[in-house]
Design a protein around this motif. Structure first.
Motif, mmCIF file in Angstrom:
data_model
loop_
_atom_site.group_PDB
_atom_site.id
_atom_site.type_symbol
_atom_site.label_atom_id
_atom_site.label_comp_id
_atom_site.label_asym_id
_atom_site.label_seq_id
_atom_site.Cartn_x
_atom_site.Cartn_y
_atom_site.Cartn_z
ATOM 1 N N ARG A 170 -92.530 -51.431 35.872
ATOM 2 C CA ARG A 170 -91.681 -51.652 34.709
ATOM 3 C C ARG A 170 -90.805 -52.887 34.848
ATOM 4 O O ARG A 170 -89.884 -53.077 34.063
ATOM 5 N N ALA A 171 -91.100 -53.735 35.816
ATOM 6 C CA ALA A 171 -90.244 -54.890 36.072
ATOM 7 C C ALA A 171 -90.157 -55.816 34.865
ATOM 8 O O ALA A 171 -89.140 -56.478 34.669
ATOM 9 N N ARG A 172 -91.232 -55.881 34.050
ATOM 10 C CA ARG A 172 -91.237 -56.772 32.886
ATOM 11 C C ARG A 172 -91.388 -56.012 31.567
ATOM 12 O O ARG A 172 -91.634 -56.625 30.524
ATOM 13 N N LEU A 173 -91.228 -54.712 31.609
ATOM 14 C CA LEU A 173 -91.433 -53.891 30.417
ATOM 15 C C LEU A 173 -90.218 -53.955 29.506
ATOM 16 O O LEU A 173 -89.071 -53.861 29.956
ATOM 17 N N GLN A 174 -90.480 -54.121 28.196
ATOM 18 C CA GLN A 174 -89.419 -54.183 27.199
ATOM 19 C C GLN A 174 -89.374 -52.883 26.396
ATOM 20 O O GLN A 174 -90.357 -52.138 26.343
ATOM 21 N N PRO A 175 -88.236 -52.585 25.745
ATOM 22 C CA PRO A 175 -88.095 -51.304 25.033
ATOM 23 C C PRO A 175 -89.135 -51.075 23.944
ATOM 24 O O PRO A 175 -89.487 -49.920 23.660
ATOM 25 N N TRP A 176 -89.631 -52.136 23.302
ATOM 26 C CA TRP A 176 -90.596 -51.966 22.217
ATOM 27 C C TRP A 176 -92.042 -51.889 22.728
ATOM 28 O O TRP A 176 -92.969 -51.792 21.935
ATOM 29 N N GLN A 177 -92.232 -51.916 24.034
ATOM 30 C CA GLN A 177 -93.569 -51.871 24.612
ATOM 31 C C GLN A 177 -93.947 -50.484 25.115
ATOM 32 O O GLN A 177 -94.771 -50.364 26.006
ATOM 33 N N GLN A 178 -93.361 -49.458 24.568
ATOM 34 C CA GLN A 178 -93.718 -48.108 24.977
ATOM 35 C C GLN A 178 -95.192 -47.838 24.697
ATOM 36 O O GLN A 178 -95.687 -48.083 23.597
ATOM 37 N N GLY A 179 -95.886 -47.354 25.694
ATOM 38 C CA GLY A 179 -97.310 -47.082 25.540
ATOM 39 C C GLY A 179 -98.191 -48.235 25.947
ATOM 40 O O GLY A 179 -99.404 -48.066 26.115
ATOM 41 N N GLU A 180 -97.625 -49.459 26.090
ATOM 42 C CA GLU A 180 -98.417 -50.602 26.510
ATOM 43 C C GLU A 180 -98.519 -50.622 28.032
ATOM 44 O O GLU A 180 -97.614 -50.198 28.748
ATOM 45 N N ALA A 181 -99.619 -51.135 28.516
ATOM 46 C CA ALA A 181 -99.824 -51.252 29.957
ATOM 47 C C ALA A 181 -99.181 -52.543 30.442
ATOM 48 O O ALA A 181 -99.626 -53.637 30.097
ATOM 49 N N ALA A 182 -98.122 -52.405 31.195
ATOM 50 C CA ALA A 182 -97.434 -53.570 31.732
ATOM 51 C C ALA A 182 -97.937 -53.854 33.144
ATOM 52 O O ALA A 182 -97.992 -52.953 33.979
ATOM 53 N N PRO A 183 -98.328 -55.090 33.439
ATOM 54 C CA PRO A 183 -98.837 -55.391 34.783
ATOM 55 C C PRO A 183 -97.734 -55.300 35.825
ATOM 56 O O PRO A 183 -96.598 -55.710 35.592
ATOM 57 N N ALA A 184 -98.071 -54.732 36.963
ATOM 58 C CA ALA A 184 -97.121 -54.682 38.071
ATOM 59 C C ALA A 184 -96.951 -56.075 38.660
ATOM 60 O O ALA A 184 -97.911 -56.849 38.743
ATOM 61 N N VAL A 185 -95.736 -56.415 39.032
ATOM 62 C CA VAL A 185 -95.445 -57.736 39.583
ATOM 63 C C VAL A 185 -94.968 -57.562 41.023
ATOM 64 O O VAL A 185 -94.291 -56.589 41.354
ATOM 65 N N PRO A 186 -95.325 -58.494 41.891
ATOM 66 C CA PRO A 186 -94.935 -58.374 43.307
ATOM 67 C C PRO A 186 -93.484 -58.770 43.541
ATOM 68 O O PRO A 186 -93.184 -59.692 44.292
ATOM 69 N N SER A 187 -92.563 -58.116 42.852
ATOM 70 C CA SER A 187 -91.145 -58.424 42.999
ATOM 71 C C SER A 187 -90.488 -57.388 43.891
ATOM 72 O O SER A 187 -90.628 -56.186 43.682
ATOM 73 N N GLN A 188 -89.765 -57.836 44.884
ATOM 74 C CA GLN A 188 -89.060 -56.942 45.787
ATOM 75 C C GLN A 188 -87.619 -56.715 45.355
ATOM 76 O O GLN A 188 -86.908 -55.930 45.976
ATOM 77 N N ARG A 189 -87.213 -57.395 44.301
ATOM 78 C CA ARG A 189 -85.842 -57.248 43.843
ATOM 79 C C ARG A 189 -85.702 -55.982 43.001
ATOM 80 O O ARG A 189 -86.583 -55.645 42.210
ATOM 81 N N PRO A 190 -84.608 -55.269 43.139
ATOM 82 C CA PRO A 190 -84.437 -54.024 42.393
ATOM 83 C C PRO A 190 -83.863 -54.268 41.006
ATOM 84 O O PRO A 190 -83.268 -55.315 40.723
ATOM 85 N N ALA A 191 -84.064 -53.272 40.141
ATOM 86 C CA ALA A 191 -83.395 -53.255 38.847
ATOM 87 C C ALA A 191 -81.998 -52.675 39.031
ATOM 88 O O ALA A 191 -81.724 -51.969 40.003
ATOM 89 N N ALA A 192 -81.109 -52.985 38.108
ATOM 90 C CA ALA A 192 -79.719 -52.568 38.232
ATOM 91 C C ALA A 192 -79.240 -51.944 36.930
ATOM 92 O O ALA A 192 -79.715 -52.297 35.842
ATOM 93 N N ILE A 193 -78.307 -51.006 37.052
ATOM 94 C CA ILE A 193 -77.643 -50.432 35.876
ATOM 95 C C ILE A 193 -76.558 -51.406 35.432
ATOM 96 O O ILE A 193 -75.695 -51.798 36.231
ATOM 97 N N ILE A 194 -76.605 -51.796 34.176
ATOM 98 C CA ILE A 194 -75.674 -52.794 33.641
ATOM 99 C C ILE A 194 -75.104 -52.286 32.329
ATOM 100 O O ILE A 194 -75.814 -51.679 31.517
ATOM 101 N N GLU A 195 -73.843 -52.555 32.108
ATOM 102 C CA GLU A 195 -73.237 -52.213 30.832
ATOM 103 C C GLU A 195 -73.811 -53.105 29.735
ATOM 104 O O GLU A 195 -74.167 -54.265 29.969
ATOM 105 N N VAL A 196 -73.858 -52.551 28.532
ATOM 106 C CA VAL A 196 -74.473 -53.294 27.425
ATOM 107 C C VAL A 196 -73.674 -54.537 27.059
ATOM 108 O O VAL A 196 -74.218 -55.475 26.449
ATOM 109 N N ASN A 197 -72.396 -54.592 27.412
ATOM 110 C CA ASN A 197 -71.569 -55.764 27.109
ATOM 111 C C ASN A 197 -71.477 -56.743 28.269
ATOM 112 O O ASN A 197 -70.750 -57.733 28.174
ATOM 113 N N ASP A 198 -72.185 -56.489 29.343
ATOM 114 C CA ASP A 198 -72.146 -57.358 30.518
ATOM 115 C C ASP A 198 -72.864 -58.667 30.211
ATOM 116 O O ASP A 198 -73.996 -58.671 29.699
ATOM 117 N N SER A 199 -72.219 -59.776 30.535
ATOM 118 C CA SER A 199 -72.814 -61.087 30.246
ATOM 119 C C SER A 199 -74.068 -61.345 31.064
ATOM 120 O O SER A 199 -74.878 -62.213 30.714
#
Length: 689
Positions: A210-239
């Motif tokens: 899900r590294a490159r998956l967007q909210p409107w892509q539900q049901g689409e097959a998103a390719p896995a990417v070789p990224s070792q960086r984690p996703a983070a929880i962010i506030e919606v107003n965070d720059s």
């Protein structure tokens, strides 16, 4: 139920672009990618931008067409259902999780819950006693690769508990509750199994799928990417959640000199018709098509044949090529080189006032003598002026014939002003080499993508130590997510401005100070270690010349707000800086609006030499003092990641839309010198000339 959100094109290419969270009233929506910017038939409806080949080439976008975003308007059809004329930019409501502000119960997509018959987009409410209106949660998960998805509330509530596998997620029924405890910390609780965990915004997730998956892509097959960086929880107003990448520039000759509305222009705008002519296999078919085109364009066949021949010969560029990365150099040459026989209808109209500025210098060489002459004329009771003094005064009013003919009003300078500021006028006038009034310009802005989870950008960071970690950069997500589309969204703006350059010999003397380079190297080191990605990348390494021009432009914008009548947020800067074989030291401040008629002319009028002199003197005076001095002047670092030195909201910062570089890399010391005397003011070197 659909909701229509009025959005400006300029916003759609910035903070409301593809992948951005857009707030409408009390709700949040995320804008879908440009593959969905089509009408019901799947066709693009945006108008193409013409005569931008030089700009596309200089930006390295030769293979991309530039199309304006689709246009739609609400119309009143009498039924009150908000009919739309045109094509809308699609967006979906996100986050889908909502929370009751009274009881803290989490609901998933309550505006589309068919089981309970609730399909209200406007007013979803909780089932608790207070029936409070549900509000979207304030947090999402974002990945540096560009992905954006919901916070996994069920997983967080059961993390490290014995019920992790037994309690299964059920989105149809609300069972999770998010509330603050007595100490003010968030607690996430499952009402079914009674599991409870503290909710921390510092939690991270690794999910390559899900590294490159967007909210409107539900049901689409998103390719896995070789990224070792984690996703983070962010506030919606965070720059850090969204940073648009917008590139652009000015349309300059020869493309700016195209006469609009003629046969040549209209034929050039019809590439499909020209391709059809090329596919004609017989002369008879070609003549029939030429006859039809001449009727459509309202011209003779001879005029049409002539226009076709010019386009085949390479009109309007005639072989002129744009070198990638040399956009500013081309604009600088266009601004500093007089263009003969300009028409007001052209897209780039510059009136050079440099000769008038030099004549103004000649007239003002002896300010005290002019003041004496003014006083003698004003007071008729004084005895006759000494003949020698009168002769000296007369010689001052004589300027070189070409200058006097070009601007007869140059000799009429406000003498009291000259007498009162003689010590300040001369250095300021000597520091400026060229002055240009840009009465009309056309700017193109291109949306090239966006970033998520940008680097930390906090006031408390001061990465001056040598062992600072290497900055991590996020991926630039193209407007279509995969970069396969052959077009980019772009807009064209029209406006006016003023442009001036600093004297190169003066800058060379000023740049010889060692203290300048040491101070610039400190900002350079901080900038590199933070890894901050600005709206436009400055030319690295940072030089004293760049910091000087940048700070000077900011001070000028602050003064133009009162002098020109435009709000500071509508005035933009464009810097031309280089110390190479073709040195540049210019500042363009301008306004640009979507109306083809342009702006009101207030900025270009200020390029009149006397008015600009008064304005620039005030700018240099402003650089000497801040209401927070000496704290501001001696500050070791302030602003985001401490990338400003002697620059704060009281003296040098401007609204974010006005600055190319996000209000950082500013320092008044490069103009006014430091308090210790190690760095001398710029104007001291004009006096030594």
């Amino acid at each position: 139920m659909k909701r229509f959100i009025p959005t400006r094109w300029s916003h759609l290419l910035a903070f409301s672009g593809v992948g951005a969270l857009v707030r409408a009233d009390n709700d949040l929506f995320v804008v879908m990618d440009i593959r969905h910017w089509t009408d019901q038939a799947g066709e693009l409806t945006g108008e193409p931008l013409c005569y931008v080949d030089l700009l596309r080439g200089a930006l390295g976008l030769d293979g991309k067409r530039l199309l304006q975003p689709p246009l739609a308007r609400l119309v009143d059809n009498g039924a009150g259902d908000g009919a739309v004329d045109g094509t809308c930019v699609p967006a979906i409501r996100f986050p889908r999780w909502t929370r009751c502000p009274s009881c803290g119960l989490l609901h998933y997509q309550p505006w589309d819950n068919g089981e309970r018959g609730r399909r209200s987009l406007e007013d979803p409410r909780c089932s608790c006693e207070k029936r409070s209106r549900l509000r979207q949660v304030d947090w999402v998960v974002a990945h540096p690769e560009g992905g954006l998805w919901e916070v996994p509330w069920h997983l967080l509530a059961h993390k490290d508990t014995e019920h992790r596998d037994a309690c299964r997620p059920i989105r149809e029924q609300p069972y999770l509750r998010l509330r603050r405890d007595a100490a003010g910390y968030w607690q996430l609780r499952c009402e079914r199994c009674q599991s409870q965990q503290p909710f921390s915004r510092n939690q991270q997730f690794k999910d390559a799928r899900r590294a490159r998956l967007q909210p409107w892509q539900q049901g689409e097959a998103a390719p896995a990417v070789p990224s070792q960086r984690p996703a983070a929880i962010i506030e919606v107003n965070d720059s850090r959640l969204y940073s648009a990448r917008v590139r652009g520039g000015l349309v300059i000759p020869p493309e700016s000199q195209v006469a609009r509305g003629g046969v040549l222009d209209r034929l050039y705008r019809q590439p499909a018709a020209r391709r059809e002519l090329e596919r004609c296999r017989t002369e008879l078919a070609r003549r029939a098509l030429l006859r039809r085109l001449s009727d459509e364009l309202g011209c003779t066949r001879a005029d049409l044949e002539d226009a076709l021949q010019q386009i085949e010969d390479g009109w309007p560029l005639y072989g002129e090529m744009a070198t990638p990365g040399l956009l500013l150099e081309k604009e600088y040459r266009a601004l500093t080189t007089p263009i003969p026989d300009q028409l007001e209808s052209e897209d780039f109209v510059a009136e050079h006032r440099s000769a008038a500025w030099r004549a103004l210098l000649l007239v003002q060489n002896d300010a005290s003598a002019q003041a004496d002459a003014f006083q003698a004329k004003a007071d008729t009771s004084l005895p006759q002026i000494d003949a020698a003094s009168a002769q000296a005064d007369a010689s001052l009013a004589q300027t070189d014939a070409p200058f006097a003919e070009s601007d007869a009003s140059l000799a009429q300078i406000d003498a009291p002003l000259a007498a009162a500021n003689a010590s300040r006028l001369q250095p300021v006038r000597d520091s400026v080499r060229q002055l240009v009034a840009v009465s009309r310009l056309r700017e193109i802005r291109i949306f090239t993508g966006f970033h998520r989870v940008e680097q930390w950008f906090e006031d408390g960071i001061k990465p001056d130590h040598d062992d600072a970690a290497e900055p991590e950069t996020s991926r630039l997500v193209p407007p279509d997510l995969d970069g396969r589309c052959d077009w980019l969204p772009a807009i064209e703006l029209y406006g006016e401005g003023l442009f001036f350059t600093l004297d190169e010999a003066l800058l060379r003397r000023w740049e010889a100070q060692d203290g300048l380079w040491r101070r610039a190297e400190q900002l350079q080191a901080r900038f590199e270690r933070t890894g901050i990605r600005l709206a436009e990348d400055p030319l690295l390494p940072l030089t004293p010349r760049f910091i000087l021009l940048h700070t000077l432009a900011h001070l000028l914008i602050r003064h133009l707000e009162t002098a020109a009548g435009y709000p500071a947020a509508s005035i933009r800067e464009r810097l031309y800086c280089s110390s190479g074989a073709e040195p540049m030291a210019g500042v363009l401040v301008y306004v640009a609006v979507a109306d083809v008629a342009g702006s009101l002319g207030g900025l270009a009028e200020l390029a009149e030499p006397r008015r600009f002199l008064e304005l620039l003197v005030a700018v240099f005076d402003h650089a000497n003092w801040c209401s927070l001095d000496p704290v501001c002047a001696e500050h070791p670092g302030q602003g985001p990641s401490q990338l400003n030195r002697a620059a704060c909201h009281a003296c040098a910062l401007v609204p974010e839309p006005s600055c190319q570089f996000s209000n950082v890399l500013l320092d008044r010391v490069f103009i006014a010198g430091d308090l210790s005397g190690t760095i001398r003011p710029l104007l001291d070197f004009a006096v030594e000339r």
